[in-house]
Design a protein around this motif. Structure first.
Motif, short mmCIF file in Angstrom:
data_model
loop_
_atom_site.label_atom_id
_atom_site.label_comp_id
_atom_site.label_asym_id
_atom_site.label_seq_id
_atom_site.Cartn_x
_atom_site.Cartn_y
_atom_site.Cartn_z
N LYS A 131 97.66 36.54 86.12
CA LYS A 131 96.96 35.57 87.18
C LYS A 131 96.83 34.25 86.59
O LYS A 131 97.11 33.37 87.38
CB LYS A 131 95.63 36.17 87.66
CG LYS A 131 94.83 35.46 88.33
CD LYS A 131 93.64 36.02 89.22
CE LYS A 131 92.74 36.83 88.53
NZ LYS A 131 91.77 37.17 89.07
N ASN A 162 97.73 43.11 89.01
CA ASN A 162 97.61 43.25 87.52
C ASN A 162 98.20 44.56 86.96
O ASN A 162 98.84 44.54 86.16
CB ASN A 162 96.04 43.08 87.47
CG ASN A 162 95.71 42.82 85.83
OD1 ASN A 162 96.27 43.56 85.02
ND2 ASN A 162 94.89 42.14 85.24
N ARG A 218 80.55 50.21 83.37
CA ARG A 218 80.85 48.80 84.22
C ARG A 218 81.80 49.08 85.26
O ARG A 218 82.97 49.44 84.97
CB ARG A 218 81.14 47.90 83.16
CG ARG A 218 81.39 46.51 84.00
CD ARG A 218 82.70 46.22 84.44
NE ARG A 218 82.75 45.05 85.37
CZ ARG A 218 83.75 44.54 85.79
NH1 ARG A 218 85.03 44.95 85.37
NH2 ARG A 218 83.77 43.37 86.75
N TYR A 240 95.15 42.04 93.32
CA TYR A 240 94.32 40.89 93.50
C TYR A 240 94.72 40.35 95.00
O TYR A 240 95.89 40.66 95.28
CB TYR A 240 94.65 39.60 92.74
CG TYR A 240 94.31 39.74 91.20
CD1 TYR A 240 93.18 40.12 90.91
CD2 TYR A 240 95.34 39.71 90.43
CE1 TYR A 240 92.74 40.27 89.44
CE2 TYR A 240 94.97 39.79 89.09
CZ TYR A 240 93.89 40.18 88.46
OH TYR A 240 93.52 40.32 87.36
N ASN A 259 89.66 49.27 83.03
CA ASN A 259 90.34 47.95 83.42
C ASN A 259 91.63 48.21 83.09
O ASN A 259 92.37 49.26 82.63
CB ASN A 259 89.71 46.81 82.64
CG ASN A 259 89.55 45.58 83.57
OD1 ASN A 259 90.77 45.25 84.46
ND2 ASN A 259 88.67 44.89 83.72
N MET A 283 83.45 47.13 88.97
CA MET A 283 83.38 45.78 89.71
C MET A 283 82.57 46.28 91.11
O MET A 283 82.28 47.22 91.26
CB MET A 283 84.80 45.42 90.16
CG MET A 283 85.92 45.17 89.06
SD MET A 283 87.50 44.77 89.70
CE MET A 283 88.37 46.42 89.66
N SER A 296 89.87 40.51 92.37
CA SER A 296 90.27 41.60 92.67
C SER A 296 89.80 41.95 94.21
O SER A 296 88.91 41.60 94.49
CB SER A 296 89.72 42.59 91.60
OG SER A 296 89.59 43.84 92.15
N LEU A 309 94.51 48.00 89.74
CA LEU A 309 93.63 46.67 89.88
C LEU A 309 94.76 45.48 90.46
O LEU A 309 95.96 45.16 89.88
CB LEU A 309 93.36 45.85 88.58
CG LEU A 309 92.67 44.78 88.48
CD1 LEU A 309 91.51 44.50 89.46
CD2 LEU A 309 92.15 44.13 87.15
N ASP A 346 83.45 35.69 90.45
CA ASP A 346 84.11 36.30 91.62
C ASP A 346 83.09 36.43 92.89
O ASP A 346 83.68 36.37 94.02
CB ASP A 346 84.96 37.65 91.40
CG ASP A 346 86.21 37.32 90.77
OD1 ASP A 346 86.65 36.13 91.10
OD2 ASP A 346 86.85 38.18 90.14
N ASN A 358 93.56 42.97 80.72
CA ASN A 358 92.34 42.52 80.91
C ASN A 358 91.71 43.07 79.29
O ASN A 358 90.76 42.36 78.85
CB ASN A 358 91.44 42.99 81.77
CG ASN A 358 91.78 41.96 82.96
OD1 ASN A 358 92.23 41.01 83.14
ND2 ASN A 358 91.61 42.22 84.23
N LYS A 376 86.36 43.36 95.37
CA LYS A 376 85.16 42.45 95.26
C LYS A 376 84.92 41.72 96.86
O LYS A 376 83.92 41.26 97.03
CB LYS A 376 85.30 41.36 94.26
CG LYS A 376 85.35 41.66 93.08
CD LYS A 376 85.55 40.73 91.58
CE LYS A 376 85.55 41.48 90.42
NZ LYS A 376 85.99 40.69 89.37
N VAL A 381 88.87 34.06 87.31
CA VAL A 381 88.03 34.51 86.09
C VAL A 381 88.54 35.09 84.79
O VAL A 381 88.15 35.36 83.89
CB VAL A 381 87.08 35.77 86.64
CG1 VAL A 381 86.22 35.07 87.82
CG2 VAL A 381 87.86 36.83 87.11
N THR A 382 90.13 35.28 84.93
CA THR A 382 90.72 35.54 83.83
C THR A 382 91.05 34.39 82.62
O THR A 382 91.13 33.26 83.16
CB THR A 382 91.92 36.34 83.97
OG1 THR A 382 93.09 35.50 84.88
CG2 THR A 382 91.21 37.58 84.91
N PHE A 404 82.65 40.32 85.51
CA PHE A 404 83.69 40.42 84.53
C PHE A 404 83.36 39.70 83.21
O PHE A 404 83.61 40.11 82.03
CB PHE A 404 85.05 39.90 84.94
CG PHE A 404 86.13 39.97 84.20
CD1 PHE A 404 86.59 41.23 83.87
CD2 PHE A 404 87.01 38.91 83.85
CE1 PHE A 404 87.61 41.45 83.00
CE2 PHE A 404 88.57 39.17 83.07
CZ PHE A 404 88.58 40.37 82.66
C1 LMR Z 1 87.29 42.51 86.70
O1 LMR Z 1 86.20 42.40 87.32
O2 LMR Z 1 87.47 43.56 85.93
C2 LMR Z 1 88.86 42.02 87.46
O3 LMR Z 1 88.46 41.83 88.54
C3 LMR Z 1 88.81 40.70 86.60
C4 LMR Z 1 90.25 40.07 87.30
O4 LMR Z 1 90.24 39.25 87.70
O5 LMR Z 1 91.15 40.82 86.50
#
Ligand code: LMR
Length: 328
Positions: free
Chosen positions: A40, A145, A168, A235, A208, A170, A90, A233, A72, A212, A93, A33-34, A191
């Motif tokens: 990443k 991250n 916000r 992954y 974050n 995750m 991450s 954060l 995600d 990001n 999730k 997603v980034t 995200f």
């Molecule tokens: C987020 O949703 O903020 C992060 O997990 C995004 C990411 O993959 O760094």
């Protein structure tokens, strides 16, 4: 035709068929997603290159960045359906797959990136790679991250400043509890929606990493950042157990070695990005960055740390203790 000839023809056909199957290139779709400029994103491309060099003709990785294919939440279903074969969401999730990975969301548990490396490389961290096996997922490695920072459209200096603010988060129950602990209003959101939600005022703030925050331009739509380093954060590079077990043994072994190499590079890029992206944001002059005094930081830790007790049963006291042994 004599029976012996028919039999020979059948054997030749079946040999040719099985050879063509053996020679078929395995395609791994890797969705994340980034952007490609994040640690990443760069590591996914690096993985693709190493596989192209070392498993040429046998395996190919196609990378789909920036939520191009799935967000995600969707990607985990897609993994189980074999629509994609790799992702690196991450650890926040995976609540529907294992509660154990909630460990990584506990506020003020991981002191810094070194503590993360110490835990993930240790026996407890390595064992946790298998925590979602019974739900069909196989962890292949941890990708960093970095430490998370808080932001809003007001200074967040003491926990009371967060009261009533919509943050916000995750999709993690631990992160929900973390913000509730300072009387804020957490909102789970994917995200890809965060920038718009911040710029239209649907949410007031977020947490974050510098990487990001820079690459998704959150610093352009938030007036104040606090260098809180309140959580990490992290992954997990993940595939489905079914796909992983279906790989021929030699390919699995080579792929695991390549993943180890890409993981080392990823960590290095994450450490560099944390510094460079913070400096970029400061130099942009678009937002204010607040540094907390030790006393102010201690107030946030005291307010948020009760969350550990709340989730101790889910994440395992032994795992919490192992992180603490990595430094507090
Ligand atoms: C987020 O949703 O903020 C992060 O997990 C995004 C990411 O993959 O760094």
């Amino acid at each position: 035709m004599p029976l012996i000839r028919i039999f020979a023809a059948l054997v030749i056909c079946s040999l040719a068929f099985s050879q063509s199957l053996m020679a078929k290139e395995i395609v791994i779709k890797f969705s994340h997603v980034t952007t490609e400029k994040t640690p990443k994103g760069k590591a996914a491309k690096y993985l693709q290159e190493l596989v192209a060099q070392r498993l040429k003709g046998k395996v190919r990785i196609d990378v789909y960045p920036n939520s191009q294919l799935y967000n995600d939440k969707e990607v985990l279903k897609a993994l189980l359906l074999n629509d994609v074969q790799m992702a690196a969401p991450s650890l926040s999730k995976f609540g529907k797959f294992t509660k154990k990975w909630g460990l990584f969301d506990l506020p003020f548990l991981f002191k810094d990136d070194n503590a993360v490396a110490c835990f993930t490389n240790g026996p407890k961290g390595q064992a946790l790679l298998n925590a979602a096996n019974n739900k069909g997922l196989q962890g292949l490695g941890y990708w960093l991250n970095g430490m998370k920072q808080l932001s809003a459209n007001k200074p967040l200096i003491v926990p009371d400043d967060a009261k009533g603010e919509k943050f916000r988060i995750m999709s993690s129950d631990v992160l929900e509890a973390q913000f509730k602990a300072v009387n804020a209003n957490p909102q789970k959101m994917s995200f890809s929606e965060v920038y718009n939600a911040l710029s239209t005022g649907v949410i007031d703030g977020q947490e974050n990493t510098w990487s990001n925050i820079r690459t998704k331009k959150f610093f352009e739509v938030q007036s104040d950042f606090t260098e809180s380093n309140h959580g990490v954060l992290e992954y997990i590079l993940v595939t489905s157990t079914e796909f992983w077990n279906s790989l021929p043994k030699d390919i699995q072994t080579e792929l695991a070695a390549i993943i180890k190499e890409a993981t080392l590079k990823e960590t290095q890029w994450a450490l560099e990005a944390a510094q460079a992206d913070k400096e970029f944001i400061i130099a942009s002059g678009r937002t204010k960055i607040h540094t907390l005094t030790n006393d102010q930081a201690a107030l946030w830790a005291t307010a948020m740390k009760p969350v550990w007790k709340q989730f101790e049963g889910n994440v395992g006291k032994d795992n919490i203790d192992a992180v603490i042994q990595c430094g507090q």
